[in-house]
Design a protein around this motif. Structure first.
Motif, PDB file in Angstrom:
ATOM      1  N   UNK A   1      44.691  82.170  -1.818  1.00 24.11           N
ATOM      2  CA  UNK A   1      46.131  82.143  -1.570  1.00 24.11           C
ATOM      3  C   UNK A   1      46.885  82.716  -2.762  1.00 24.11           C
ATOM      4  N   UNK A   2      46.478  82.336  -3.962  1.00 22.38           N
ATOM      5  CA  UNK A   2      47.107  82.874  -5.169  1.00 22.38           C
ATOM      6  C   UNK A   2      46.965  84.382  -5.264  1.00 22.38           C
ATOM      7  N   UNK A   3      45.783  84.884  -4.944  1.00 20.32           N
ATOM      8  CA  UNK A   3      45.557  86.332  -4.976  1.00 20.32           C
ATOM      9  C   UNK A   3      46.443  87.038  -3.954  1.00 20.32           C
ATOM     10  N   UNK A   4      46.577  86.452  -2.785  1.00 19.17           N
ATOM     11  CA  UNK A   4      47.404  87.025  -1.725  1.00 19.17           C
ATOM     12  C   UNK A   4      48.866  87.105  -2.185  1.00 19.17           C
ATOM     13  N   UNK A   5      49.373  86.025  -2.769  1.00 21.65           N
ATOM     14  CA  UNK A   5      50.751  86.006  -3.260  1.00 21.65           C
ATOM     15  C   UNK A   5      50.934  87.058  -4.348  1.00 21.65           C
ATOM     16  N   UNK A   6      49.981  87.153  -5.262  1.00 19.11           N
ATOM     17  CA  UNK A   6      50.090  88.145  -6.346  1.00 19.11           C
ATOM     18  C   UNK A   6      50.106  89.566  -5.790  1.00 19.11           C
ATOM     19  N   UNK A   7      49.247  89.862  -4.799  1.00 19.15           N
ATOM     20  CA  UNK A   7      49.245  91.204  -4.195  1.00 19.15           C
ATOM     21  C   UNK A   7      50.585  91.489  -3.521  1.00 19.15           C
ATOM     22  N   UNK A   8      51.177  90.471  -2.889  1.00 22.62           N
ATOM     23  CA  UNK A   8      52.433  90.680  -2.168  1.00 22.62           C
ATOM     24  C   UNK A   8      53.591  90.997  -3.104  1.00 22.62           C
ATOM     25  N   UNK A   9      53.484  90.593  -4.368  1.00 30.48           N
ATOM     26  CA  UNK A   9      54.559  90.868  -5.329  1.00 30.48           C
ATOM     27  C   UNK A   9      54.795  92.368  -5.498  1.00 30.48           C
ATOM     28  N   UNK A  10      53.739  93.157  -5.362  1.00 24.70           N
ATOM     29  CA  UNK A  10      53.829  94.604  -5.591  1.00 24.70           C
ATOM     30  C   UNK A  10      54.338  95.368  -4.379  1.00 24.70           C
TER      31      UNK A  10
ATOM     32  N   UNK B   1      50.614  96.999   7.100  1.00 31.31           N
ATOM     33  CA  UNK B   1      49.714  96.353   8.041  1.00 31.31           C
ATOM     34  C   UNK B   1      49.349  94.927   7.618  1.00 31.31           C
ATOM     35  N   UNK B   2      49.355  94.655   6.342  1.00 26.79           N
ATOM     36  CA  UNK B   2      48.979  93.324   5.855  1.00 26.79           C
ATOM     37  C   UNK B   2      50.189  92.424   5.604  1.00 26.79           C
ATOM     38  N   UNK B   3      51.292  92.981   5.153  1.00 29.36           N
ATOM     39  CA  UNK B   3      52.463  92.197   4.783  1.00 29.36           C
ATOM     40  C   UNK B   3      53.662  92.576   5.631  1.00 29.36           C
ATOM     41  N   UNK B   4      54.398  91.587   6.082  1.00 30.46           N
ATOM     42  CA  UNK B   4      55.655  91.788   6.795  1.00 30.46           C
ATOM     43  C   UNK B   4      56.729  91.210   5.881  1.00 30.46           C
ATOM     44  N   UNK B   5      57.342  92.064   5.109  1.00 23.49           N
ATOM     45  CA  UNK B   5      58.220  91.651   4.023  1.00 23.49           C
ATOM     46  C   UNK B   5      59.596  91.235   4.541  1.00 23.49           C
ATOM     47  N   UNK B   6      60.037  90.070   4.101  1.00 25.78           N
ATOM     48  CA  UNK B   6      61.368  89.553   4.418  1.00 25.78           C
ATOM     49  C   UNK B   6      62.402  90.348   3.627  1.00 25.78           C
TER      50      UNK B   6
ATOM     51  N   UNK C   1      61.260  89.531  -3.248  1.00 23.69           N
ATOM     52  CA  UNK C   1      61.393  90.033  -4.617  1.00 23.69           C
ATOM     53  C   UNK C   1      60.048  89.842  -5.321  1.00 23.69           C
ATOM     54  N   UNK C   2      59.829  90.598  -6.367  1.00 22.92           N
ATOM     55  CA  UNK C   2      58.562  90.448  -7.097  1.00 22.92           C
ATOM     56  C   UNK C   2      58.436  89.067  -7.727  1.00 22.92           C
ATOM     57  N   UNK C   3      59.560  88.466  -8.130  1.00 23.56           N
ATOM     58  CA  UNK C   3      59.502  87.135  -8.736  1.00 23.56           C
ATOM     59  C   UNK C   3      59.529  86.012  -7.698  1.00 23.56           C
ATOM     60  N   UNK C   4      59.810  86.348  -6.427  1.00 21.72           N
ATOM     61  CA  UNK C   4      59.855  85.358  -5.345  1.00 21.72           C
ATOM     62  C   UNK C   4      59.426  86.031  -4.045  1.00 21.72           C
ATOM     63  N   UNK C   5      58.120  86.340  -3.916  1.00 18.45           N
ATOM     64  CA  UNK C   5      57.653  87.073  -2.741  1.00 18.45           C
ATOM     65  C   UNK C   5      57.869  86.285  -1.451  1.00 18.45           C
ATOM     66  N   UNK C   6      58.190  87.001  -0.369  1.00 11.63           N
ATOM     67  CA  UNK C   6      58.454  86.363   0.918  1.00 11.63           C
ATOM     68  C   UNK C   6      57.919  87.241   2.035  1.00 11.63           C
ATOM     69  N   UNK C   7      56.872  86.777   2.672  1.00  6.32           N
ATOM     70  CA  UNK C   7      56.216  87.492   3.766  1.00  6.32           C
ATOM     71  C   UNK C   7      56.526  86.745   5.059  1.00  6.32           C
ATOM     72  N   UNK C   8      56.998  87.452   6.091  1.00  6.37           N
ATOM     73  CA  UNK C   8      57.413  86.781   7.327  1.00  6.37           C
ATOM     74  C   UNK C   8      56.330  86.730   8.397  1.00  6.37           C
ATOM     75  N   UNK C   9      55.191  87.344   8.176  1.00  9.73           N
ATOM     76  CA  UNK C   9      54.125  87.341   9.178  1.00  9.73           C
ATOM     77  C   UNK C   9      53.447  85.972   9.226  1.00  9.73           C
TER      78      UNK C   9
END
Length: 121
Positions: A46-55, A61-66, A70-78
Motif C-alpha cells: 500500500x505504501x509503495x502504491x501511494x508513493x507511485x501515485x505521488x508522481x 490505466x492504473x490511477x484515476x486521479x482526483x 497533489x504530490x503531498x496528498x495523493x488522491x486516486x478515485x478508482x
C-alpha cells in the motif's frame, strides 16, 4: 434485540470484554486475525502504491486521479479492484475516499479494507 439482551447470552467467539467494547465504541479489535507477515506485506505494498501515485499528474490505466490530487496528498478515485467481489469494491468506494477516511480517523475505512483483505487470504 438490545445490546443488553445480547450481552446476557454467554460469549462464544469474542470475550465478554470485547463484546462490551463493541457496543460501547462500535468496533472491536482482534489481535492475530491477520498474520503479521501478511499484514506487513500489505502495508508495504500500500505504501509503495501511494508513493507511485505521488508522481502521477493525469489519470492512466492504473490511477484515476482526483482533481485535488497533489504530490503531498495523493488522491486516486478508482476502486481498489473492480473485479473483486468484496463489499468494499462492489460498493464502489474509491481509494481516495478510503484514504481520506483513514486520515480523518473514521471507523468505516478500516472495516472495508479488512473485508477486502480477507477476500485475498
Amino acid at each position: 434485540m438490545t445490546p443488553d439482551e445480547i450481552l446476557s447470552f454467554p460469549a462464544k467467539v469474542l470475550t465478554q470484554a470485547q463484546r462490551e467494547h463493541y457496543f460501547e465504541h462500535g468496533f472491536v479489535g482482534v489481535d492475530g486475525v491477520v498474520d503479521e507477515t501478511v499484514l506487513s506485506n500489505l502495508q508495504r505494498i500500500t505504501g509503495e502504491f501511494v508513493e507511485r501515485s505521488r508522481l502521477i499528474t493525469a489519470s492512466d490505466q492504473q490511477f484515476d486521479i482526483h482533481p485535488e490530487h497533489r504530490t503531498d496528498d495523493p488522491d486516486d478515485t478508482r476502486v481498489l479492484d473492480p473485479g473483486c467481489p468484496c463489499p468494499c469494491c462492489t460498493s464502489g468506494v474509491p481509494r481516495g475516499a478510503l484514504r481520506a477516511g483513514f486520515k480523518a480517523k473514521e471507523l468505516l475505512p478500516p472495516i472495508l479494507l479488512s473485508l477486502h483483505n480477507l477476500y485475498y487470504l
